[in-house]
Design an enzyme around this catalytic site. Sequence first.
Site, mmCIF file in Angstrom:
data_model
loop_
_atom_site.group_PDB
_atom_site.id
_atom_site.type_symbol
_atom_site.label_atom_id
_atom_site.label_comp_id
_atom_site.label_asym_id
_atom_site.label_seq_id
_atom_site.Cartn_x
_atom_site.Cartn_y
_atom_site.Cartn_z
ATOM 1 N N ALA A 11 0.874 -1.211 -0.103
ATOM 2 C CA ALA A 11 0.143 -0.026 -0.029
ATOM 3 C C ALA A 11 0.940 1.469 -0.020
ATOM 4 O O ALA A 11 0.325 2.303 -0.060
ATOM 5 C CB ALA A 11 -0.952 -0.019 1.115
ATOM 6 N N ARG A 36 8.147 0.145 3.702
ATOM 7 C CA ARG A 36 8.793 1.524 3.812
ATOM 8 C C ARG A 36 7.768 2.076 4.887
ATOM 9 O O ARG A 36 6.613 2.398 4.767
ATOM 10 C CB ARG A 36 8.574 2.265 2.741
ATOM 11 C CG ARG A 36 9.845 1.935 1.720
ATOM 12 C CD ARG A 36 9.682 2.736 0.281
ATOM 13 N NE ARG A 36 8.704 1.994 -0.502
ATOM 14 C CZ ARG A 36 8.561 2.416 -1.706
ATOM 15 N NH1 ARG A 36 9.214 3.256 -2.349
ATOM 16 N NH2 ARG A 36 7.512 1.709 -2.327
ATOM 17 N N SER A 139 -1.786 -9.530 -13.808
ATOM 18 C CA SER A 139 -1.446 -8.679 -14.741
ATOM 19 C C SER A 139 -1.828 -9.143 -16.355
ATOM 20 O O SER A 139 -2.265 -10.142 -16.578
ATOM 21 C CB SER A 139 0.098 -8.511 -14.778
ATOM 22 O OG SER A 139 0.750 -7.897 -15.927
ATOM 23 N N TYR A 152 8.967 -12.461 -14.983
ATOM 24 C CA TYR A 152 7.793 -11.542 -14.392
ATOM 25 C C TYR A 152 6.571 -12.296 -14.695
ATOM 26 O O TYR A 152 5.632 -12.587 -14.186
ATOM 27 C CB TYR A 152 8.093 -10.179 -14.748
ATOM 28 C CG TYR A 152 6.719 -9.354 -14.364
ATOM 29 C CD1 TYR A 152 6.554 -9.334 -12.884
ATOM 30 C CD2 TYR A 152 5.742 -9.117 -15.210
ATOM 31 C CE1 TYR A 152 5.477 -8.381 -12.572
ATOM 32 C CE2 TYR A 152 4.768 -8.193 -14.714
ATOM 33 C CZ TYR A 152 4.716 -7.930 -13.528
ATOM 34 O OH TYR A 152 3.524 -7.139 -13.264
ATOM 35 N N PRO A 182 -4.325 -5.803 -14.725
ATOM 36 C CA PRO A 182 -3.949 -4.481 -15.504
ATOM 37 C C PRO A 182 -3.077 -4.623 -16.552
ATOM 38 O O PRO A 182 -2.027 -5.681 -16.343
ATOM 39 C CB PRO A 182 -3.642 -3.389 -14.316
ATOM 40 C CG PRO A 182 -3.478 -3.913 -13.308
ATOM 41 C CD PRO A 182 -3.383 -5.464 -13.402
HETATM 42 P P1 NDP Z 1 4.947 -0.083 -7.054
HETATM 43 O O1 NDP Z 1 6.106 -0.260 -7.234
HETATM 44 O O2 NDP Z 1 4.264 1.356 -7.199
HETATM 45 O O3 NDP Z 1 4.002 -0.775 -5.732
HETATM 46 C C1 NDP Z 1 4.657 -1.934 -5.582
HETATM 47 C C2 NDP Z 1 4.322 -2.172 -4.094
HETATM 48 O O4 NDP Z 1 4.611 -3.585 -3.556
HETATM 49 C C3 NDP Z 1 4.874 -1.137 -2.879
HETATM 50 O O5 NDP Z 1 3.877 -0.663 -1.927
HETATM 51 C C4 NDP Z 1 5.995 -1.892 -2.662
HETATM 52 O O6 NDP Z 1 6.078 -1.554 -0.936
HETATM 53 C C5 NDP Z 1 5.266 -3.410 -2.454
HETATM 54 N N1 NDP Z 1 6.352 -4.466 -2.364
HETATM 55 C C6 NDP Z 1 7.438 -4.830 -3.176
HETATM 56 N N2 NDP Z 1 8.010 -5.795 -2.641
HETATM 57 C C7 NDP Z 1 7.418 -5.868 -1.320
HETATM 58 C C8 NDP Z 1 8.028 -6.887 -0.265
HETATM 59 N N3 NDP Z 1 9.074 -7.688 -0.625
HETATM 60 N N4 NDP Z 1 7.415 -6.900 0.798
HETATM 61 C C9 NDP Z 1 6.484 -6.149 0.855
HETATM 62 N N5 NDP Z 1 5.732 -5.304 0.017
HETATM 63 C C10 NDP Z 1 6.363 -5.287 -1.077
HETATM 64 O O7 NDP Z 1 4.247 -0.693 -8.342
HETATM 65 P P2 NDP Z 1 2.623 -1.053 -8.565
HETATM 66 O O8 NDP Z 1 1.806 -0.404 -7.948
HETATM 67 O O9 NDP Z 1 2.472 -0.935 -10.218
HETATM 68 O O10 NDP Z 1 2.518 -2.528 -8.516
HETATM 69 C C11 NDP Z 1 1.441 -3.245 -7.772
HETATM 70 C C12 NDP Z 1 1.031 -4.636 -8.369
HETATM 71 O O11 NDP Z 1 0.524 -4.465 -9.578
HETATM 72 C C13 NDP Z 1 2.235 -5.419 -8.715
HETATM 73 O O12 NDP Z 1 1.732 -6.897 -8.122
HETATM 74 C C14 NDP Z 1 2.415 -5.612 -10.053
HETATM 75 O O13 NDP Z 1 2.901 -6.634 -10.716
HETATM 76 C C15 NDP Z 1 1.027 -5.203 -10.597
HETATM 77 N N6 NDP Z 1 0.875 -4.668 -11.870
HETATM 78 C C16 NDP Z 1 1.550 -3.688 -12.181
HETATM 79 C C17 NDP Z 1 1.395 -2.968 -13.553
HETATM 80 C C18 NDP Z 1 1.909 -1.826 -14.080
HETATM 81 O O14 NDP Z 1 1.984 -1.362 -14.967
HETATM 82 N N7 NDP Z 1 2.489 -0.926 -13.013
HETATM 83 C C19 NDP Z 1 0.382 -3.633 -14.518
HETATM 84 C C20 NDP Z 1 -0.240 -5.015 -14.138
HETATM 85 C C21 NDP Z 1 0.094 -5.381 -12.924
HETATM 86 P P3 NDP Z 1 7.589 -1.285 -0.181
HETATM 87 O O15 NDP Z 1 8.680 -0.831 -1.305
HETATM 88 O O16 NDP Z 1 7.411 -0.325 1.011
HETATM 89 O O17 NDP Z 1 7.785 -2.632 0.534
HETATM 90 C C1 8X3 Z 2 2.967 -5.018 -15.722
HETATM 91 C C2 8X3 Z 2 2.580 -4.794 -17.277
HETATM 92 O O1 8X3 Z 2 3.169 -5.288 -19.417
HETATM 93 O O2 8X3 Z 2 4.821 -4.372 -18.124
HETATM 94 O O3 8X3 Z 2 2.384 -6.215 -15.308
HETATM 95 O O4 8X3 Z 2 3.978 -6.741 -17.985
HETATM 96 S S1 8X3 Z 2 3.877 -5.328 -18.388
#
Ligand code: NDP
Ligand code: 8X3
Length: 251
Positions: A11, A36, A139, A152, A182
Site C-alpha cells: 500500500a 517502507r 497482470s 515476471y 491491468p
Molecule cells: P509500485 O512499485 O508502485 O508498488 C509496489 C508495492 O509493492 C509497493 O507498495 C511496495 O512496497 C510493495 N512491495 C514490493 N516488494 C515488497 C516486499 N518484498 N514486501 C512487501 N511489500 C513489497 O508498483 P505497482 O503499484 O505498479 O504494482 C502493484 C502490483 O501491480 C504488482 O503486483 C504489479 O506486478 C502489478 N501490476 C502493475 C502494473 C503496472 O504497469 N504498474 C501492471 C499490471 C500489474 P515497499 O517497497 O514499501 O515494500
Molecule cells: C505489468 C505490465 O506489460 O509491463 O504487469 O508486464 S507489463
Amino acid sequence: MEKEIVLVTGATSGIGEAIAGLLAENGFRIILTGRRSDRLEQLKNRFEKLTSVHTLCFDIRDRALVDKAVDSLPEVWQEVDILINNAGLAAGFDHFHEGDIEDWEQMIDTNLKGVLYISRKIAPGMIERGSGHIVNVGSIAGSEMYEKGNVYSATKHAVEALSKGMRIDMLKHGIKVSTVSPGMVETEFSLVRFKGDKDMAKHPYRGMKPLTGRDVAEAVLFMLTRPPHVSIHDLLIMPTAQATTLNVLRD
Ligand code: NDP
Ligand code: 8X3
C-alpha cells in the site's frame, strides 16, 4: 453496521496506495502494509481523516515476518474481510539466458510466495466466519508473454492459476476470489524494474496515456461492492491505447 476490514499489501505506492485511498474514501477500515515505514506512517496520517487505519511493516518474502505481523493485529483488526494481494514487482528486463538469478528469486518470492504466505494466514479466519473476498492483482502479463518478460510473466501466470485454484478450494466456504489484471499503469513499477533509471522508467509510457492507480482502484471497488451472490472472477483493464502487451498506439 461497521464497514469491512480490508488488508492491502503493497500500500506504500502505486496501485496499492490508490486502492487504499479509494477504500478509505468509501469508509472501509484499512490495514496498510509494505516495507517502507515512513510512507506507512504518512499514509496513516492522511487516511485517518477518512476512516480507521492500521499499519503493518514487513517484507512479504519472509514467512516468519508475515505470520508475526498478522499475529500482532489488535483484536479489533483481526477479522479481515477482504485481502488485496497487490505487493509485487518486476525486477530487471533481460533475455532469459542473461537474466539475473537474484532478480528471479525476488520476483518469485514476492509475487508468488508472498501471495501464498499471507493468503494462507488470512484465509482460515474467513473460512471460520463463512465469508470473505480475496483479490489478487495479476497482470496482462499473466495471460500473454513478451520479449524479456520471461520470469515476471511466469509469476503472473502463476497468480492467475493460483486464483483459479483458490476459488475452487474455497467455493464451499463462500469465499470470493477475484483477479484484477491491468495493462500499463504508471506507478513506481518501471522505476523498480529498471533499478532507479528514471529515463528508462518513462520509456514504456512514451507517447501514450497509461492507466493510473486510481483507474485500477475503481475497478477493484466495483468488484468489492457487488452483492453477495455476484463474484467478478477476472477483470482485465487496459489503457485504451494498449491492445496487447506490445501493441501500443503512440503519438
Ligand atoms: P509500485 O512499485 O508502485 O508498488 C509496489 C508495492 O509493492 C509497493 O507498495 C511496495 O512496497 C510493495 N512491495 C514490493 N516488494 C515488497 C516486499 N518484498 N514486501 C512487501 N511489500 C513489497 O508498483 P505497482 O503499484 O505498479 O504494482 C502493484 C502490483 O501491480 C504488482 O503486483 C504489479 O506486478 C502489478 N501490476 C502493475 C502494473 C503496472 O504497469 N504498474 C501492471 C499490471 C500489474 P515497499 O517497497 O514499501 O515494500
Ligand atoms: C505489468 C505490465 O506489460 O509491463 O504487469 O508486464 S507489463
